[in-house]
Design an enzyme around this catalytic site. Structure first.
Site, mmCIF file in Angstrom:
data_model
loop_
_atom_site.group_PDB
_atom_site.id
_atom_site.type_symbol
_atom_site.label_atom_id
_atom_site.label_comp_id
_atom_site.label_asym_id
_atom_site.label_seq_id
_atom_site.Cartn_x
_atom_site.Cartn_y
_atom_site.Cartn_z
ATOM 1 N N ASP A 1 0.816 -1.207 0.000
ATOM 2 C CA ASP A 1 0.000 0.000 0.000
ATOM 3 C C ASP A 1 0.854 1.263 0.000
ATOM 4 O OD1 ASP A 1 -2.415 -1.259 -0.067
ATOM 5 O OD2 ASP A 1 -2.870 -1.019 2.053
ATOM 6 N N LYS B 1 -3.416 3.013 -2.556
ATOM 7 C CA LYS B 1 -4.735 3.635 -2.580
ATOM 8 C C LYS B 1 -4.722 4.730 -1.522
ATOM 9 C CE LYS B 1 -8.583 1.417 -3.108
ATOM 10 N NZ LYS B 1 -8.956 1.936 -4.423
ATOM 11 N N MET C 1 -10.523 8.133 8.335
ATOM 12 C CA MET C 1 -10.726 8.883 7.083
ATOM 13 C C MET C 1 -11.781 9.973 7.246
ATOM 14 S SD MET C 1 -10.668 5.526 4.587
ATOM 15 C CE MET C 1 -11.653 4.566 5.768
#
Length: 249
Positions: free
Chosen positions: A35, A56, A169
């Site tokens: 990642d 991502k 997030m």
């Protein structure tokens, strides 16, 4: 014969917070799909492996999940031991289920190796327990973010009911998060804590209230950040300067 795929949690950032099992598997891997949040130092554990970036990142150019799934299948067909290295813990907001489903459908053997999730690293960084006797007896992990084409979820009610809530997030949506919680009846003086780059040398913490949260969107935090909500952060807030703008600019 297809190889075996290991979904490994890289942890919150610091290279030495990966589990011993995860590190040993990296050291013997033939290929590693990693990642964007994986620190370069962690890749030093696997100099023998073919390194395949499949990053991502929110609001940045990223590898689409369907391509990551295909790359995993292709790697398993080519290599004996494949590591899919994911930030934090693979099974928490890491899209692990989609990758596991693809592997299972293709008949490819897999194993999941857990990692330290950001909420735990942030709590350690701040020195504030997620739980506290007589004050916080439950903890909620949630996200307010909705991906493109996905149906929305009612994250507000469980956050309102939790003693301590951790929003992943959520800092980029600070204004929307604050508006939703205030509309649901959360008091403006509720203490919050934002931790940026938990476990890394550049880690920063931002104690603030729910009423001050919309300002966080303008801070342009460079690293990954997590939002923690609850009375356990009252003492941390009391030690901070009263003006968020003076504290964080």
């Amino acid at each position: 014969m297809a190889g075996k795929v290991y979904l490994i949690g890289a942890g919150p950032g610091a290279a030495d917070l990966i589990t011993v099992r995860g590190m040993r598997l990296l050291q013997s891997a033939d290929a590693v799909l990693y990642d964007a949040l994986v620190q370069p130092e962690m890749l030093d554990y696997c100099p023998q492996a073919v390194l395949i970036p499949v990053g991502k990142r929110c609001a940045q150019a990223s590898t689409a999940q369907r391509f990551i799934n295909k790359m995993l299948l292709d790697a398993a067909a080519k290599y004996g031991k494949v590591v899919r290295l994911k930030g934090g813990d693979p099974m928490l907001f890491g899209r692990a289920q989609e990758e596991l489903a693809e592997l299972a459908a293709a008949g490819i053997e897999y194993e999941v190796v857990p990692g330290i999730t950001a909420a735990l690293a942030a709590s350690a960084e701040a020195g504030v327990s997620l739980t506290s006797r007589g004050l916080a007896r439950n903890v909620l992990f949630a996200t307010a973010r909705v991906g493109e084409g996905e149906a929305g979820s009612d994250w507000v009610k469980p956050v309102m009911a939790a003693d301590t809530a951790v929003l992943y997030m959520g800092v980029r949506q600070a204004a929307e998060v604050a508006a939703a919680l205030l509309a649901a009846g959360m008091v403006p003086s509720t203490p919050l804590l934002i931790i940026e780059n938990a476990s890394l040398p550049g880690s920063r913490e931002f104690p603030l209230t729910l009423a001050e949260l919309p300002q966080a969107a303008s801070w342009n935090l460079a690293g990954p950040a997590i939002l923690l909500i609850g009375e356990v952060y009252r003492a941390k807030l009391a030690l901070a300067e009263p003006d968020v703008r003076a504290r964080f600019g």
